[in-house]
Enzyme design. Structure first.
Site, PDB file in Angstrom:
ATOM      1  NE  ARG A 191      -3.857  -0.095   1.885  1.00 17.08           N
ATOM      2  CZ  ARG A 191      -4.838   0.191   2.731  1.00 17.08           C
ATOM      3  NH1 ARG A 191      -5.025  -0.555   3.791  1.00 17.08           N
ATOM      4  NH2 ARG A 191      -5.609   1.232   2.506  1.00 17.08           N
ATOM      5  CG  ASP A 243     -13.547   2.632   4.630  1.00 19.99           C
ATOM      6  OD1 ASP A 243     -12.683   2.711   3.726  1.00 19.99           O
ATOM      7  OD2 ASP A 243     -13.316   2.931   5.814  1.00 19.99           O
ATOM      8  CE  LYS A 248      -9.747   3.738   0.786  1.00 17.22           C
ATOM      9  NZ  LYS A 248      -9.243   4.626   1.858  1.00 17.22           N
ATOM     10  NE  ARG A 266     -11.712  -2.438   0.174  1.00 17.57           N
ATOM     11  CZ  ARG A 266     -11.712  -1.921   1.390  1.00 17.57           C
ATOM     12  NH1 ARG A 266     -12.162  -0.684   1.588  1.00 17.57           N
ATOM     13  NH2 ARG A 266     -11.274  -2.637   2.415  1.00 17.57           N
TER      14      ARG A 266
HETATM   15  C1  S3P Z   1      -9.488   5.659   7.911  1.00 18.48           C
HETATM   16  C2  S3P Z   1      -9.424   6.475   6.808  1.00 18.48           C
HETATM   17  C3  S3P Z   1      -9.767   6.039   5.439  1.00 18.48           C
HETATM   18  C4  S3P Z   1     -10.532   4.729   5.452  1.00 18.48           C
HETATM   19  C5  S3P Z   1      -9.941   3.727   6.390  1.00 18.48           C
HETATM   20  C6  S3P Z   1      -9.943   4.257   7.813  1.00 18.48           C
HETATM   21  C7  S3P Z   1      -9.143   6.205   9.234  1.00 18.48           C
HETATM   22  O1  S3P Z   1      -8.570   5.847   4.698  1.00 18.48           O
HETATM   23  O2  S3P Z   1     -10.602   4.205   4.147  1.00 18.48           O
HETATM   24  O3  S3P Z   1     -10.672   2.510   6.371  1.00 18.48           O
HETATM   25  O4  S3P Z   1      -9.471   5.584  10.264  1.00 18.48           O
HETATM   26  O5  S3P Z   1      -8.517   7.280   9.277  1.00 18.48           O
HETATM   27  P1  S3P Z   1      -7.841   7.072   3.916  1.00 18.48           P
HETATM   28  O6  S3P Z   1      -7.285   7.999   4.910  1.00 18.48           O
HETATM   29  O7  S3P Z   1      -6.768   6.376   3.119  1.00 18.48           O
HETATM   30  O8  S3P Z   1      -8.902   7.681   3.052  1.00 18.48           O
END
Ligand code: S3P
Length: 417
Positions: free
Chosen positions: A106, A298, A325, A329
């Site tokens: 990632r 999400d 992700k 996805r």
């Molecule tokens: C999250 C932020 C999101 C989300 C992840 C949880 C968090 O990711 O997709 O499941 O808890 O800050 P991104 O910051 O990459 O958008």
């Protein structure tokens, strides 16, 4: 009435912030799932004492962090590693942050780059995990994010706690604001105004937490969609986190004609919570883009199942973040849904689905991505015949007892380890 497990985003933050608070934090409703257990274990590897009264109830003895003796293993937890990178950039010791093969794929440049601008000594392997951090003095910066990412925003705010001067993050759209809320509750000086979030160090330590983590809206989302599309369901989900930066799926489903009633009941841990009642309804396709995408980022895997059950065209744009992700996805969901006979048109930044489509049971794969596995299980509920989701244990990364919970809705689902 169903109460799903605690919010994943808040559980990560509660243990990371409880670890550096000045005193003893009490956290109830902690999510005992793969991702959050990994972050908890990392916090303990940083010398923080945590008493566990039961799976969801923690006492965290916060204070000074200590150098870990081994690389910290965040397993599959993107939130854990990115937030911890910010926190550890400001510590007077070196650390290595690592995780599973999936986590190592990632993108980490999004945190490495701005943390370096703050003065952090952080490097990755081709800008990916493992991340190595050496102690360095930090200074506050103003940083304009190119993607609306709560993880990047949070990493910078956590590093900002240790910086000389104020740290300002400018976001292109409102990403989830749990870090800001929790930091404020702990006495930090965090001001949000028109897409600019500024943290100014106060010189005072953070006050400990005393909080109950509400239910995770993103876990509730699987039951919300399932109850909307499975005939004769009638489900009420209680104590769900209704933070508006998280509930975009409700707006999308309501615009599609869903029968959803939300009753706000109060605040828990500085977050609005309430009950969500869902009855099945005939859905119509819609178009989704811009800020709404961020508020339901999400939820797109499960939203695809709603779109397949809706009459007419659903078009999603501006959602290219879905490609970085736990899996890509867009590609992975399209490929797995095709195995059920679905037609999904992939776009670079989203997808187009024309419904209503009839799905046929098949063997599909969860790809070690919890939200993919759970979405495919819900697809199996409306498909004709039997659907087997292989590699589905990953559901436990965010939603313990997912299969048992779906059974409460009357799903004929079994889970074989
Ligand atoms: C999250 C932020 C999101 C989300 C992840 C949880 C968090 O990711 O997709 O499941 O808890 O800050 P991104 O910051 O990459 O958008």
């Amino acid at each position: 009435m169903v109460r799903v497990a605690g919010d994943k985003s808040l559980s990560h933050r509660a243990v990371l912030l409880g670890a550096i608070a000045d005193g003893i934090s009490q956290v109830r409703g902690f999510l005992p799932a793969g991702d959050t257990e990994a972050t908890l274990a990392c916090v303990q590897a940083l010398g923080v004492r945590v008493e566990r009264h039961d799976a969801q109830t923690l006492t965290i003895y916060g204070g000074t962090l200590h150098a870990p003796t081994q690389p910290l293993n965040f397993v599959n937890a993107g939130t854990g590693i990115r937030l911890a990178a910010g926190l550890l950039a400001g510590q007077p010791f070196a650390s290595v942050l690592d995780g599973s093969a999936q986590l190592r794929r990632r993108p980490m440049k999004r945190v490495i780059e701005p943390l370096r601008l703050m003065g952090a000594n952080i490097s990755g392997v081709d800008d990916k995990a493992p991340l190595t951090i050496q102690p360095a003095p930090l200074k506050g910066i103003t940083y304009e994010m190119s993607v609306a990412s709560a993880q990047v925003k949070s990493a910078l705010l956590l590093a900002g706690l240790y910086a000389d001067g104020a740290t300002t993050v400018i976001e292109p759209a409102d990403a989830r604001d749990h870090t800001e809320r929790m930091l404020r509750a702990m006495g930090a000086n965090v001001v949000s105004e028109g897409g600019r979030i500024t943290l100014t160090p106060t010189g005072m330590p953070l006050k400990p937490l005393d909080m109950t983590v509400p239910s995770d809206f993103s876990s509730a989302a699987f039951l919300i969609v399932a109850s909307s599309i499975v005939p004769s369901s009638n489900v009420t989900l209680t104590g769900v986190n209704l933070n508006p930066t998280r509930t975009g799926l409700l707006d999308a489903l309501k615009a599609m004609g869903a029968d959803i009633t939300v009753t706000e009941t109060g605040l828990e841990g500085g977050e609005p919570v309430g009950d969500i009642r869902i009855k099945p309804a005939a859905l119509r396709g819609i178009e989704i883009s811009g800020a709404l995408v961020v508020r339901m980022i999400d939820e797109f895997p499960i939203f695809m199942i709603a779109a397949l059950c809706a009459e007419g065209e659903t078009l999603v744009r501006d959602a290219q973040e879905l490609r970085v992700k736990e899996t890509d996805r867009i590609a992975v969901m399209a490929a797995e849904l095709r195995k059920l006979g679905a037609q999904v048109e992939e776009r670079e930044d989203g997808f187009r689905i024309v419904g209503k489509q009839t799905l046929k049971g098949a063997v599909v794969d969860g790809h070690d991505d919890h939200r993919v596995a759970m979405s495919m299980a819900v697809a199996g509920m409306v498909a004709e015949g039997e659907t087997v989701v292989e590699d589905a244990d990953c559901a436990n990364d965010s939603f313990p007892r997912f299969a048992e919970t779906l059974q409460l809705l009357g799903a004929g689902i079994t889970h074989e380890a």
